[in-house]
Design a protein around this motif. Structure first.
Motif, PDB file in Angstrom:
ATOM      1  N   VAL A  18      41.484  37.523  41.234  1.00 12.00           N
ATOM      2  CA  VAL A  18      42.873  37.898  41.473  1.00 12.00           C
ATOM      3  C   VAL A  18      43.830  36.864  40.892  1.00 12.00           C
ATOM      4  CG1 VAL A  18      44.610  38.282  43.274  1.00 12.00           C
ATOM      5  CG2 VAL A  18      42.344  39.292  43.490  1.00 12.00           C
ATOM      6  N   ALA A  19      43.541  35.580  41.089  1.00 13.06           N
ATOM      7  CA  ALA A  19      44.423  34.532  40.558  1.00 13.06           C
ATOM      8  C   ALA A  19      44.490  34.621  39.033  1.00 13.06           C
ATOM      9  CB  ALA A  19      43.934  33.157  41.000  1.00 13.06           C
ATOM     10  N   GLU A  20      43.352  34.827  38.390  1.00 12.88           N
ATOM     11  CA  GLU A  20      43.310  34.961  36.936  1.00 12.88           C
ATOM     12  C   GLU A  20      44.079  36.189  36.465  1.00 12.88           C
ATOM     13  OE1 GLU A  20      40.047  35.225  33.311  1.00 12.88           O
ATOM     14  OE2 GLU A  20      39.369  35.457  35.381  1.00 12.88           O
ATOM     15  N   LEU A  21      43.915  37.295  37.168  1.00 16.72           N
ATOM     16  CA  LEU A  21      44.650  38.513  36.824  1.00 16.72           C
ATOM     17  C   LEU A  21      46.151  38.285  36.932  1.00 16.72           C
ATOM     18  CD1 LEU A  21      42.466  41.178  38.624  1.00 16.72           C
ATOM     19  CD2 LEU A  21      43.055  41.192  36.194  1.00 16.72           C
ATOM     20  N   ALA A  28      52.505  36.427  40.550  1.00 15.99           N
ATOM     21  CA  ALA A  28      51.759  35.708  41.584  1.00 15.99           C
ATOM     22  C   ALA A  28      50.881  36.689  42.355  1.00 15.99           C
ATOM     23  CB  ALA A  28      52.728  35.005  42.531  1.00 15.99           C
ATOM     24  N   ALA A  29      49.837  36.168  42.963  1.00 15.36           N
ATOM     25  CA  ALA A  29      48.905  37.010  43.706  1.00 15.36           C
ATOM     26  C   ALA A  29      49.609  37.904  44.738  1.00 15.36           C
ATOM     27  CB  ALA A  29      47.819  36.161  44.363  1.00 15.36           C
ATOM     28  N   PRO A  30      50.567  37.391  45.510  1.00 13.66           N
ATOM     29  CA  PRO A  30      51.236  38.290  46.466  1.00 13.66           C
ATOM     30  C   PRO A  30      51.944  39.463  45.770  1.00 13.66           C
ATOM     31  CG  PRO A  30      51.680  36.012  47.039  1.00 13.66           C
ATOM     32  CD  PRO A  30      50.995  36.003  45.699  1.00 13.66           C
ATOM     33  N   SER A  31      52.507  39.202  44.605  1.00 16.86           N
ATOM     34  CA  SER A  31      53.166  40.290  43.859  1.00 16.86           C
ATOM     35  C   SER A  31      52.139  41.289  43.330  1.00 16.86           C
ATOM     36  CB  SER A  31      53.989  39.727  42.704  1.00 16.86           C
ATOM     37  OG  SER A  31      55.026  38.919  43.201  1.00 16.86           O
ATOM     38  N   GLY A  37      48.208  46.872  45.588  1.00 16.21           N
ATOM     39  CA  GLY A  37      47.483  46.973  46.852  1.00 16.21           C
ATOM     40  C   GLY A  37      46.295  46.043  46.939  1.00 16.21           C
ATOM     41  N   SER A  38      45.590  45.868  45.835  1.00 17.67           N
ATOM     42  CA  SER A  38      44.383  45.045  45.803  1.00 17.67           C
ATOM     43  C   SER A  38      43.912  44.911  44.361  1.00 17.67           C
ATOM     44  CB  SER A  38      43.272  45.705  46.631  1.00 17.67           C
ATOM     45  OG  SER A  38      42.908  46.948  46.047  1.00 17.67           O
ATOM     46  N   PHE A  43      42.286  47.646  39.265  1.00 11.80           N
ATOM     47  CA  PHE A  43      41.166  48.119  38.463  1.00 11.80           C
ATOM     48  C   PHE A  43      41.232  49.636  38.278  1.00 11.80           C
ATOM     49  CE2 PHE A  43      36.635  49.541  38.208  1.00 11.80           C
ATOM     50  CZ  PHE A  43      36.339  48.991  36.970  1.00 11.80           C
ATOM     51  N   GLU A  44      41.505  50.349  39.368  1.00  8.21           N
ATOM     52  CA  GLU A  44      41.627  51.810  39.263  1.00  8.21           C
ATOM     53  C   GLU A  44      42.711  52.205  38.280  1.00  8.21           C
ATOM     54  OE1 GLU A  44      40.506  53.994  43.287  1.00  8.21           O
ATOM     55  OE2 GLU A  44      41.942  52.364  43.634  1.00  8.21           O
TER      56      GLU A  44
END
Length: 172
Positions: A18-21, A28-31, A37-38, A43-44
């Motif tokens: 997630v951090a890399e994505l 940022a991860a929260p955004s 959603g996740s 990925f979907e």
């Protein structure tokens, strides 16, 4: 989306964090969680974007008015060319995006897409050869998976096309 798609395509679902994505797509991860959603949600969406862009290749082949014995080998040759495009990730994101994944939900995302593609292939074959449709649809998917895997291993386009031509007799 294209950046996330390339990361998942190149490295697979489990190998991208997630951090890399977030860093790669500039949020940022929260955004990322707020937007998708996740990681699975992203990925979907990436798989859907990939299919929207490239899934038309299968649709165009299946709409052709050609005998299965000509159509399916031609499609597999096109797949070999597509899986070895210069400057693009090798293979097929849907076929290989969750290989070796431990995430059942991610696997289900690609499994649904693979099943839908296989069913479209089966339905097209069944119009001409109903007794062979299931077997040839499975065979086509197996060959596509092999082409994708070998492309990811660095096997060149010429060798993949030669393999498709050797396998084409099954459709005769």
């Amino acid at each position: 989306m294209e950046t996330a798609e390339k990361l998942f395509h190149t490295r697979g679902y489990d190998s991208v964090g997630v951090a890399e994505l977030g860093e790669a797509i500039g949020i940022a991860a929260p955004s990322l969680y707020a937007a998708f959603g996740s990681k699975l949600g992203l990925f979907e969406r990436a798989v859907a974007a990939y299919e929207a862009r490239y899934g038309r290749i299968l649709a165009e082949f299946l709409e052709r008015n050609a005998p299965v014995g000509d159509l399916m080998p031609a499609y597999l040759e096109e797949a070999a060319r597509f899986y070895t495009r210069p400057g693009q990730p090798c293979g097929c994101m849907v076929l290989s995006g969750t290989w070796n994944s431990a995430d059942a939900e991610a696997i289900a995302v690609t499994a649904r897409r693979l099943q839908a593609g296989r069913d479209r292939i089966r339905d097209r074959i069944a119009r001409e050869r109903p007794d062979d449709a299931e077997r040839l649809a499975d065979y086509t998917l197996v060959v596509m998976a092999g082409l994708s895997a070998m492309a990811r291993q660095g096997i060149g386009q010429d060798r993949l096309i030669a393999a498709v031509r050797a396998a084409a007799a099954v459709y005769a």
